[in-house]
Design an enzyme around this catalytic site. Structure first.
Site, PDB file in Angstrom:
ATOM      1  N   ASP A   1       0.836  -1.236   0.011  1.00 45.65           N
ATOM      2  CA  ASP A   1      -0.031   0.080  -0.186  1.00 45.65           C
ATOM      3  C   ASP A   1       0.767   1.248   0.140  1.00 45.65           C
ATOM      4  O   ASP A   1       1.729   1.479   0.955  1.00 45.65           O
ATOM      5  CB  ASP A   1      -0.997  -0.052   1.296  1.00 45.65           C
ATOM      6  CG  ASP A   1      -1.880   1.123   1.126  1.00 45.65           C
ATOM      7  OD1 ASP A   1      -1.982   1.829   0.466  1.00 45.65           O
ATOM      8  OD2 ASP A   1      -2.645   1.429   2.406  1.00 45.65           O
TER       9      ASP A   1
ATOM     10  N   ASP B   1      -2.008   7.022  -5.783  1.00 39.88           N
ATOM     11  CA  ASP B   1      -2.251   5.904  -4.887  1.00 39.88           C
ATOM     12  C   ASP B   1      -2.683   4.698  -5.649  1.00 39.88           C
ATOM     13  O   ASP B   1      -3.503   4.491  -6.653  1.00 39.88           O
ATOM     14  CB  ASP B   1      -3.478   6.591  -4.089  1.00 39.88           C
ATOM     15  CG  ASP B   1      -3.739   5.638  -2.953  1.00 39.88           C
ATOM     16  OD1 ASP B   1      -2.914   5.144  -2.086  1.00 39.88           O
ATOM     17  OD2 ASP B   1      -4.878   5.186  -2.578  1.00 39.88           O
TER      18      ASP B   1
END
Length: 483
Positions: free
Chosen positions: A158, A363
């Site tokens: 992540d 992201d």
């Protein structure tokens, strides 16, 4: 006289329609081959990717710039435990997406939240902690070994998180995961970090286990879930490479969160993320390429080290946010549709101000790109005007611009280009017009946000090798990077 006026009006209307037609015909188009929602791929990890490898060591002091890691990535849907069909998986993905965007906005706004029920371990915590990300944090995972000898587990990767953590026994409370919960007592390389040490002090809100004088960590998430436990160092094994003394959280109380993976490998810009910790070994460079799962069953991939930097990548400078050090901020100057800049979409809409508000982040864990509302409306309207040949369909979930493409195998759609500072990134059609059901409904895969922060999500990143070069303070995009 009345007839002349009517004729003049009709002639004027004809000229207007002709102008619109000419403008439409002058736009740039590309072909979208229509695919259905991807099925859940059966997770089959090659034995050579993990357990059968004899790992070599990458020491803490290793500065060999040729040191690399290469990993196989899979989408989190593969770890689903309820055998959902493609429609259900897509709906769950959108739910995760909304939670994540809300949490990212909370972090960017500097909001804080408290750990609920279990944060106070032996009186170790008294302060609030920075909000983390929402349930389902991260969309892609890999398999890696933890400890010595290595125990192999699935870990979510992540770019929107920093702390590396996994579930550990004994569990005060642990969620269900695919592999056995890691037992630190069976690892020869496991070591707790002491209270007051430089490593412990890097945590935003460190705690201390008074009885043993060892460091405690806690990360709370926007949906109220959290992980709490011992801050430790441990060896991680990635395919052929063993990386020693990685600081990570060994979580004994992990509530909420995603089901299936053992924990999370934080890839953010913060000082405790995996790329920051291993900066000397991999020259602070990594990249990934996320495949379009509706077009290919092959896995996505990630590379650490100088080999992560593609020669064909177009680079844009990273921007620092004084308020939040986790996210990868970039400058977005404008967007083109059909080869023409969209009026009204200017760099001022995406500007990161001196107080750390606004801006644009890249992201991996957000799926659908969110643009600040005025930019989204201008982009949507320009796309709809250019796609007037397509039959409109009903709205779907967060998508307000959808098309009924049932019965078709391919369509022409206007091109979309994101203009970053120094890098014009032309998106494949499948990165912005996506299937949302099994009935031929396709939606424009952007959404508006009332907040000032814009987020470029992983649907728009598909097929590009996205390069994070922290040593060079830049992010790159290499088209067709998954081959």
């Amino acid at each position: 006289m009345e007839g002349k006026s009517r004729n003049a009006l009709l002639f004027s209307l004809f000229l207007s329609l002709s102008t619109i037609t000419i403008a439409s015909n002058s736009l740039n188009y590309q072909t979208l081959v229509l695919k259905s929602l991807p099925n859940r791929h059966t997770l089959s990890w090659p034995q050579s990717e993990s357990e059968s490898f004899t790992p070599f060591n990458v020491s803490d002091t290793d500065t060999d710039t040729d040191t690399i890691l290469s990993l196989e990535l899979h989408h989190i849907d593969s770890l689903s435990v309820n055998n959902e069909d493609p429609q259900q998986l897509f709906n769950l993905r959108l739910q995760r997406d909304s939670l994540r965007v809300d949490s990212i906005n909370a972090i960017a706004a500097g909001k804080r939240s408290r750990v609920r029920g279990g944060g106070n371990v032996n009186g170790g915590f008294s302060s609030s902690v920075t909000s983390g990300l929402a349930q389902g944090s991260g969309e892609y995972f890999t398999r890696l070994g933890v400890g010595t000898p290595p125990r192999y587990v699935y870990m979510v990767l992540d770019t929107g998180s920093d702390i590396v953590w996994l579930q550990c026994s004994p569990c005060k409370k642990c969620y269900s995961q695919t592999d056995p919960v890691f037992n630190p007592s069976k690892s020869h390389s496991y070591a707790r970090v002491t209270c007051g040490s430089p490593m412990c002090n890097r945590l935003d809100s460190p705690g201390c286990r008074q009885k043993t004088k060892t460091c405690l960590y806690q990360v709370s998430y926007g949906d109220g879930s959290f992980t709490v436990g011992d801050f430790s160092t441990e060896t991680l094994t990635f395919r052929g490479s063993r990386v020693g003394r990685v600081a990570l959280g060994c979580g004994h109380d992990n509530e909420g969160l995603f089901v299936g993976a053992a924990g999370l490998l934080g890839l953010g810009r913060g000082k405790l993320s995996f790329p920051s910790q291993t900066g000397r070994r991999f020259n602070r460079k990594f990249s990934y390429c996320l495949v379009d799962r509706s077009a290919s069953a092959k896995p996505s991939s990630m590379v650490f080290g100088n080999a992560a930097v593609s020669r064909t990548a177009l680079f844009t400078p990273l921007v620092s946010n004084p308020k939040v050090d986790t996210f990868y901020y970039v400058e977005l100057l404008g967007i083109s549709v059909g080869g023409a800049r969209v009026p009204g979409i200017t760099s001022s809409l995406f500007k990161l101000d001196q107080a750390g508000n606004g801006g644009v982040i890249i992201d991996s864990g957000t799926s659908v790109t969110r643009l600040t509302r005025p930019a989204y409306i201008a982009l949507r309207d320009a796309f709809v005007a250019g796609a007037s040949n397509l039959k409109r369909g009903p709205e779907f979930s967060l998508f307000d611009t959808c098309f009924d493409l049932s019965g078709k195998t391919e369509v022409k759609v206007p091109t979309v280009v994101l203009h970053y500072r120094g890098a014009d990134v032309s998106l494949p059609a499948s990165n912005y017009l996506i299937p949302v059901d099994s009935s031929g409904t396709f939606c424009f895969a952007f959404a508006g946000t009332m907040g000032g922060l814009s987020i470029v999500g992983n649907i728009q990143q598909q097929g590009f090798r996205v390069v994070f070069d922290m040593a060079g303070s830049r992010v790159g995009f290499a088209p067709r990077g998954c081959t």
